[in-house]
Design a protein around this motif. Structure first.
Motif, short mmCIF file in Angstrom:
data_model
loop_
_atom_site.label_atom_id
_atom_site.label_comp_id
_atom_site.label_asym_id
_atom_site.label_seq_id
_atom_site.Cartn_x
_atom_site.Cartn_y
_atom_site.Cartn_z
N VAL A 1 13.06 -19.11 -10.81
CA VAL A 1 12.73 -18.26 -11.95
C VAL A 1 11.94 -17.07 -11.42
CG1 VAL A 1 11.46 -18.08 -14.13
CG2 VAL A 1 12.60 -20.22 -13.54
N SER A 2 12.40 -15.87 -11.76
CA SER A 2 11.59 -14.70 -11.38
C SER A 2 10.90 -14.14 -12.62
CB SER A 2 12.42 -13.65 -10.66
OG SER A 2 13.47 -13.18 -11.47
N THR A 3 11.69 -13.68 -13.60
CA THR A 3 11.09 -13.08 -14.80
C THR A 3 11.32 -13.93 -16.04
OG1 THR A 3 13.09 -11.94 -15.47
CG2 THR A 3 11.68 -10.80 -13.89
N GLY A 4 12.25 -14.90 -15.96
CA GLY A 4 12.58 -15.71 -17.14
C GLY A 4 13.38 -14.95 -18.18
N HIS A 5 14.21 -13.98 -17.75
CA HIS A 5 15.03 -13.25 -18.72
C HIS A 5 16.25 -14.04 -19.19
CE1 HIS A 5 12.80 -9.50 -17.91
NE2 HIS A 5 13.30 -9.10 -19.07
N GLN A 6 16.62 -15.06 -18.43
CA GLN A 6 17.85 -15.79 -18.83
C GLN A 6 17.74 -17.25 -18.42
OE1 GLN A 6 21.45 -15.04 -16.68
NE2 GLN A 6 22.73 -15.20 -18.51
N MET A 7 17.24 -18.05 -19.32
CA MET A 7 17.06 -19.47 -19.02
C MET A 7 18.15 -20.29 -19.70
SD MET A 7 14.48 -19.96 -17.06
CE MET A 7 15.11 -18.64 -16.08
N GLY B 1 19.71 -2.21 -13.66
CA GLY B 1 20.17 -2.38 -15.04
C GLY B 1 19.37 -1.54 -16.01
N SER B 2 19.59 -1.82 -17.30
CA SER B 2 18.98 -1.00 -18.35
C SER B 2 17.49 -1.27 -18.50
CB SER B 2 19.68 -1.28 -19.67
OG SER B 2 19.67 -2.68 -19.96
N ASN B 3 17.06 -2.49 -18.12
CA ASN B 3 15.69 -2.87 -18.44
C ASN B 3 14.83 -2.93 -17.17
OD1 ASN B 3 13.36 -4.65 -19.05
ND2 ASN B 3 14.32 -4.74 -21.05
N VAL C 1 13.62 -6.48 -15.74
CA VAL C 1 14.58 -7.51 -15.29
C VAL C 1 14.45 -7.68 -13.77
CG1 VAL C 1 17.07 -7.85 -14.91
CG2 VAL C 1 16.21 -7.41 -17.20
N GLY C 2 14.66 -8.92 -13.31
CA GLY C 2 14.52 -9.21 -11.89
C GLY C 2 15.78 -8.85 -11.11
N VAL C 3 15.57 -8.35 -9.90
CA VAL C 3 16.69 -7.95 -9.05
C VAL C 3 17.59 -9.14 -8.72
CG1 VAL C 3 17.31 -6.98 -6.78
CG2 VAL C 3 15.32 -6.09 -8.04
N GLY D 1 25.54 -7.78 -12.09
CA GLY D 1 24.69 -6.59 -12.14
C GLY D 1 25.47 -5.37 -12.60
N LEU D 2 25.39 -5.13 -13.89
CA LEU D 2 26.14 -4.05 -14.52
C LEU D 2 25.17 -2.90 -14.76
CD1 LEU D 2 29.07 -4.03 -15.97
CD2 LEU D 2 27.74 -4.26 -18.04
N SER D 3 25.24 -1.87 -13.93
CA SER D 3 24.27 -0.77 -14.04
C SER D 3 24.75 0.28 -15.03
CB SER D 3 24.08 -0.11 -12.67
OG SER D 3 23.33 1.07 -12.82
N GLY E 1 28.30 -15.80 -8.55
CA GLY E 1 28.15 -17.21 -8.95
C GLY E 1 26.72 -17.58 -9.28
N LYS E 2 25.83 -16.65 -9.10
CA LYS E 2 24.43 -16.71 -9.53
C LYS E 2 23.66 -17.86 -8.90
CE LYS E 2 22.03 -14.70 -13.32
NZ LYS E 2 22.07 -14.22 -14.67
N GLY E 3 22.84 -18.59 -9.69
CA GLY E 3 21.88 -19.55 -9.12
C GLY E 3 22.48 -20.90 -8.74
N VAL F 1 18.41 -21.14 -3.62
CA VAL F 1 17.37 -20.20 -4.06
C VAL F 1 17.38 -19.04 -3.08
CG1 VAL F 1 14.92 -19.85 -4.47
CG2 VAL F 1 15.98 -22.06 -5.02
N VAL F 2 17.76 -17.89 -3.58
CA VAL F 2 17.74 -16.68 -2.75
C VAL F 2 16.29 -16.26 -2.58
CG1 VAL F 2 18.35 -14.23 -2.78
CG2 VAL F 2 20.06 -15.96 -3.38
N THR F 3 15.91 -15.99 -1.34
CA THR F 3 14.52 -15.57 -1.11
C THR F 3 14.42 -14.07 -0.89
OG1 THR F 3 14.73 -16.08 1.24
CG2 THR F 3 13.84 -17.82 -0.18
N LEU G 1 28.08 -1.85 -27.44
CA LEU G 1 29.38 -1.83 -26.77
C LEU G 1 29.23 -0.95 -25.54
CD1 LEU G 1 32.33 -2.83 -27.20
CD2 LEU G 1 32.78 -0.63 -28.29
N ARG G 2 29.35 -1.58 -24.36
CA ARG G 2 29.30 -0.80 -23.12
C ARG G 2 30.71 -0.56 -22.64
NH1 ARG G 2 24.31 -2.69 -19.11
NH2 ARG G 2 22.74 -2.89 -20.76
N ALA G 3 31.03 0.69 -22.31
CA ALA G 3 32.36 1.01 -21.77
C ALA G 3 32.31 0.90 -20.26
CB ALA G 3 32.77 2.41 -22.20
N VAL H 1 28.48 -13.31 -16.55
CA VAL H 1 27.50 -14.40 -16.57
C VAL H 1 26.09 -13.90 -16.94
CG1 VAL H 1 27.03 -14.34 -14.07
CG2 VAL H 1 26.75 -16.47 -15.31
N ASN H 2 25.80 -12.65 -16.63
CA ASN H 2 24.46 -12.12 -16.94
C ASN H 2 24.14 -12.10 -18.43
OD1 ASN H 2 23.52 -11.74 -14.42
ND2 ASN H 2 23.64 -9.52 -14.40
N ASN H 3 25.17 -12.02 -19.26
CA ASN H 3 24.90 -11.90 -20.70
C ASN H 3 25.09 -13.20 -21.45
OD1 ASN H 3 24.30 -9.22 -20.56
ND2 ASN H 3 26.32 -8.51 -21.20
#
Ligand SMILES: Cc1cc2nc3c(=O)[nH]c(=O)nc-3n(C[C@H](O)[C@H](O)[C@H](O)COP(=O)(O)OP(=O)(O)OC[C@H]3O[C@@H](n4cnc5c(N)ncnc54)[C@H](O)[C@@H]3O)c2cc1C
Length: 467
Positions: free
Chosen positions: A79-85, A137-139, A142-144, A152-154, A198-200, A204-206, A360-362, A421-423
């Motif tokens: 867990v870095s920021t807890g934006h997506q549990m 990203g937009s926020n 959010v953790g890298v 990672g949709l910028s 494939g995310k977590g 654990v990525v350091t 809606l993101r294009a 997967v990020n959303n």
């Protein structure tokens, strides 16, 4: 392989003490000072209740935490920021990475190497000092790590450069066997492929090393229109985007933010439609390209202007402090006139929508192209992401979920077959096979079997080890 983690017992104080003796950071049990701060997450409607939290200071701490979890047959979760549990992590070992937040920029090599706990605002601050920008990203909070591993949709540079995961050069990761591996395209091609998208699921990525781009300024901001003009704005935006260059990134958001005073929006009491733009080029060209949007309807606020890259987070203007919400997204495979009409029915001025944000993101451009070193990102070729966000306390969660479902179900005829997967929402944890598509999921499951056969990293949108 899944298991009922609610049956896992507590960690005994003497067991935690043995671990603490080997860890430079802190080891926290429920009731310890600091435990509650460390288990807090961004969504106020969720919270973690792990058996143990290791606040890691180094790779060695992460290795010790993973070995401890393995020894006790417990799931482990970074867990870095807890934006997506996903879930509450009952019985689990949470590895809090936020203190591993070093950011080192190689200006000549145009790369950054950041610790697992770095957040985008800190990275942008350092890269901007040498005229470079990441695919953030937009926020800003959010953790890298989570963002990049999930694709990672910028919304500033993604259309011309692709997903953040496409530009990862190497990753340092502690796998379930406790080994620290420096992973790149040559060292472990399968693991490198799987981690980027494939995310977590694989460890654990350091630390992450990724490309930067020479972008000191943007022509960007948002045009806020009265919500009543949504039809004109939506149709103008949809017709406009395909003809714009890849250096232009844009999204449209229907905002109903009255009664949400904690949100950092410029106009609280209004029903608004915001068109966000980020143009990487000369302001004069940007102004010319944006002109048809400005002509769509009279804006009540126009923040689109030349800006230093450090101001990019003002384009979406999202909350940086925890808020209570439920969000979920789908991808659209097309957005024809009938779909525009349906979106107007579902979220427009005559609808009964209570969603605080319908976004809606294009996409398109480099988002559709395979990167030089292919990865597990699943959403190439799908031109839009549609996100619904409902705001309110956990006691309202059934209604929050229902209102998001109403939107997304209503757009079902145009739904794409994969998702970002990020959303994903916590209650979509069982959907990994559908998210990735059958072939990609099969390959992910094989890599999972090789690196995490006991599915220690399962508290996520889980890829199960191949049989
Ligand atoms: C307001 C807001 C705006 C957003 N904007 C965007 C956007 O513009 N583009 C976009 O693509 N996404 C966006 N997201 C989604 C965001 O990328 C995900 O929520 C992402 O998971 C956040 O990562 P984190 O590290 O901050 O969160 P965390 O909640 O700390 O981590 C989320 C998950 O990532 C994994 N993870 C985190 N750290 C590690 C690690 N060190 N090793 C292995 N796995 C790890 C774990 O599975 C963890 O459960 C946004 C989310 C929010 C809430």
């Amino acid at each position: 392989m899944t298991s009922d983690d609610s049956a896992l017992s507590s960690v005994l104080p003497e067991e935690a003490a043995v671990l603490a003796a080997t860890v430079a950071g802190s080891v926290l049990l429920p009731g310890d000072e600091g435990y509650d701060d460390e288990r807090a997450v961004f969504n106020l409607n969720h919270g973690l209740e792990p058996a143990l939290i290791v606040v890691a200071l180094s790779e060695a701490d992460v290795q010790a935490a993973v070995a401890f979890a393995a020894g006790q047959h417990r799931p482990a979760l970074a867990v870095s920021t807890g934006h997506q549990m996903v879930g509450r992590a009952h019985g689990a070992v949470v590895i809090a990475t936020h203190r591993m937040d070093d950011v080192a920029v190689d200006a000549a090599g145009r790369t950054a190497r950041v610790g697992a706990g770095a957040i985008w605002s800190e990275v942008v601050k350092k890269t901007a000092a040498v005229g470079l920008a990441p695919l953030n990203g937009s926020n800003p909070t959010v953790g890298v790590a989570g963002y990049t591993l999930g694709g990672g949709l910028s919304p500033t540079l993604g259309r011309s450069h692709g997903y953040a995961a496409d530009h990862v050069r190497s990753l340092d990761v502690v796998t379930a066997d406790g080994e620290l591996r420096h992973v790149d395209a040559r060292s472990d091609p399968d693991l490198f492929w799987a981690l980027r998208g494939g995310k977590g699921n694989f460890g654990v990525v350091t630390a992450l090393e990724f490309d930067l781009f020479p972008v000191p300024r943007l022509y960007g901001g948002a045009l806020y229109f009265p919500g009543e003009r949504m039809a004109d704005v939506l149709r103008a935006w949809t017709a406009w985007y395909p003809g714009t260059p890849e250096t232009m990134v844009s999204s449209i958001a229907v905002l109903r933010l009255a009664g949400q005073p904690e949100l950092p929006v410029p106009l609280h009491e209004e029903f608004l439609v915001a068109v966000r733009v980020a143009y990487n080029g000369q302001a004069a060209d940007g102004e010319r390209i944006v002109a048809p949007l400005r002509a769509a309807a009279p804006a009540v606020l126009d923040t689109v202007a030349d800006m230093p890259y450090t101001k990019a987070a003002t384009i979406h203007n999202e909350p940086t402090e925890p808020v209570p919400y439920y969000e979920r997204s789908i991808m659209l495979r097309e957005f024809p006139a009938q779909a525009q009409d349906r979106l107007l029915q579902l979220a427009g001025p005559d609808s009964e929508s209570t969603l605080v944000i319908v976004e809606l993101r294009a996409l398109g451009g480099a988002w559709d192209r395979e990167p030089a070193v292919p990865n597990a990102v699943a959403t190439r070729g799908l031109p839009y992401v549609l996100l619904g966000v409902a705001g309110g306390p956990v006691s309202d969660e059934p209604q929050l979920k229902e209102s998001v479902a109403e939107l997304l179900d209503g757009m079902e005829p145009w739904r794409g077959d994969r998702r970002l997967v990020n959303n994903l929402a916590p209650d979509e944890a069982g959907d990994a096979a559908a998210i990735y598509g059958a072939e990609r999921y099969k390959r992910l499951a094989a890599v999972k079997k090789a690196y995490d056969p006991a599915n220690m990293f399962r508290l996520n949108h889980n890829v199960q080890p191949a049989a």
